[in-house]
Design a protein around this motif. Structure first.
Motif, PDB file in Angstrom:
ATOM      1  N   UNK A 128      49.967  39.064  41.984  1.00  0.00           N
ATOM      2  CA  UNK A 128      50.423  37.923  42.784  1.00  0.00           C
ATOM      3  C   UNK A 128      49.497  37.657  43.964  1.00  0.00           C
ATOM      4  N   UNK A 129      48.774  38.685  44.402  1.00  0.00           N
ATOM      5  CA  UNK A 129      47.828  38.498  45.492  1.00  0.00           C
ATOM      6  C   UNK A 129      46.444  38.104  45.025  1.00  0.00           C
ATOM      7  N   UNK A 130      46.248  38.060  43.709  1.00  0.00           N
ATOM      8  CA  UNK A 130      44.954  37.679  43.165  1.00  0.00           C
ATOM      9  C   UNK A 130      43.912  38.774  43.203  1.00  0.00           C
ATOM     10  N   UNK A 131      44.335  40.018  43.456  1.00  0.00           N
ATOM     11  CA  UNK A 131      43.376  41.109  43.504  1.00  0.00           C
ATOM     12  C   UNK A 131      42.834  41.410  42.104  1.00  0.00           C
ATOM     13  N   UNK A 132      41.603  41.857  42.055  1.00  0.00           N
ATOM     14  CA  UNK A 132      41.001  42.228  40.770  1.00  0.00           C
ATOM     15  C   UNK A 132      40.100  43.430  41.001  1.00  0.00           C
ATOM     16  N   UNK A 133      40.732  44.567  41.298  1.00  0.00           N
ATOM     17  CA  UNK A 133      39.987  45.774  41.654  1.00  0.00           C
ATOM     18  C   UNK A 133      39.879  46.763  40.506  1.00  0.00           C
ATOM     19  N   UNK A 134      40.331  46.397  39.318  1.00  0.00           N
ATOM     20  CA  UNK A 134      40.117  47.218  38.131  1.00  0.00           C
ATOM     21  C   UNK A 134      40.052  46.287  36.913  1.00  0.00           C
ATOM     22  N   UNK A 135      39.862  46.857  35.743  1.00  0.00           N
ATOM     23  CA  UNK A 135      39.690  46.035  34.546  1.00  0.00           C
ATOM     24  C   UNK A 135      40.934  45.202  34.256  1.00  0.00           C
ATOM     25  N   UNK A 136      42.117  45.802  34.367  1.00  0.00           N
ATOM     26  CA  UNK A 136      43.351  45.083  34.050  1.00  0.00           C
ATOM     27  C   UNK A 136      43.563  43.892  34.975  1.00  0.00           C
ATOM     28  N   UNK A 137      43.467  44.113  36.275  1.00  0.00           N
ATOM     29  CA  UNK A 137      43.733  43.005  37.198  1.00  0.00           C
ATOM     30  C   UNK A 137      42.649  41.938  37.114  1.00  0.00           C
ATOM     31  N   UNK A 138      41.438  42.318  36.715  1.00  0.00           N
ATOM     32  CA  UNK A 138      40.385  41.324  36.505  1.00  0.00           C
ATOM     33  C   UNK A 138      40.708  40.445  35.296  1.00  0.00           C
ATOM     34  N   UNK A 139      41.260  41.059  34.240  1.00  0.00           N
ATOM     35  CA  UNK A 139      41.685  40.280  33.072  1.00  0.00           C
ATOM     36  C   UNK A 139      42.780  39.310  33.460  1.00  0.00           C
TER      37      UNK A 139
END
Length: 205
Positions: A128-139
């Motif tokens: 919900x915060x738009x973070x992408x600090x690993x592979x999953x959240x980047x996907x």
């Protein structure tokens, strides 16, 4: 690590029951749906291998397991016969070095459907915060919400029964995710992993 196959990317696996394809019966030449499974770091991840096994009966499966999830995953359940390709967070950098682009983009394009089970409270907040600090959240950040993303949250009752959790679940749905918050929202089954697999299969074929 080679680039993922791009043939048939975007094929529609969400046709409704009135479609001529369904009326005519299954097409034996049609490829299997591509399902991207993902596990976050929480206790329910112990059975992630069983989830993978259930989906391989009808789908082509790739799986993303976060670094935190590996602490909980029961590795004896993981299908190691080649039916599932597993992607730890470290694959992101390896893929970039070899191909000059992000694995998260390739996996997002490859998948017809994504299922995050279990989805931790921490990853909900990241999404919900738009973070992408690993592979999953980047996907998730790159996800095309014209394709279905199933989210199955898992957390302790003290974390679940709060106004914040309620607001976050609503926000996930507004984002475009299909959120399953209770076992009663999927068909009854002997096991949760089989029931979840059947629910997704019915929705997408």
């Amino acid at each position: 690590m080679a680039a993922l196959p791009e043939e048939d990317v975007g094929e529609d696996f969400t046709a409704n029951e009135s479609s001529t394809t369904n009326l005519a019966g299954p097409d034996p030449n049609r490829r299997k749906p591509r399902v991207l499974l993902a596990a976050c770091g929480c206790q329910a991840a112990k059975n992630f291998g069983l989830v993978c096994q259930s989906f391989t009966t009808w789908a082509e499966v790739r799986a993303v397991i976060t670094n935190d999830a590996w602490h909980f995953v029961n590795r004896s359940f993981l299908p190691l016969d080649g039916s599932v390709t597993f992607h730890p967070d470290s694959d992101q950098w390896v893929f970039w070095q070899r191909n000059g682009r992000g694995l998260h983009v390739e996996l997002q394009k490859w998948a017809d459907i994504m299922v995050i089970f279990p989805l931790s409270a921490n990853t909900i907040a990241k999404m919900l915060g738009g973070l992408c600090d690993n592979l999953l959240t980047s996907i998730v950040r790159a996800w095309d919400y014209e394709k279905t993303l199933y989210a199955v949250p898992s957390m302790e009752p003290s974390m679940w029964n709060t106004p914040l959790a309620e607001r976050q679940i609503q926000s996930l749905r507004e984002l475009g995710s299909t959120v399953i918050v209770k076992c009663g929202e999927i068909p009854d089954g002997i096991t949760l992993h089989d029931a979840l697999s059947e629910y997704v299969r019915v929705q997408c074929i």
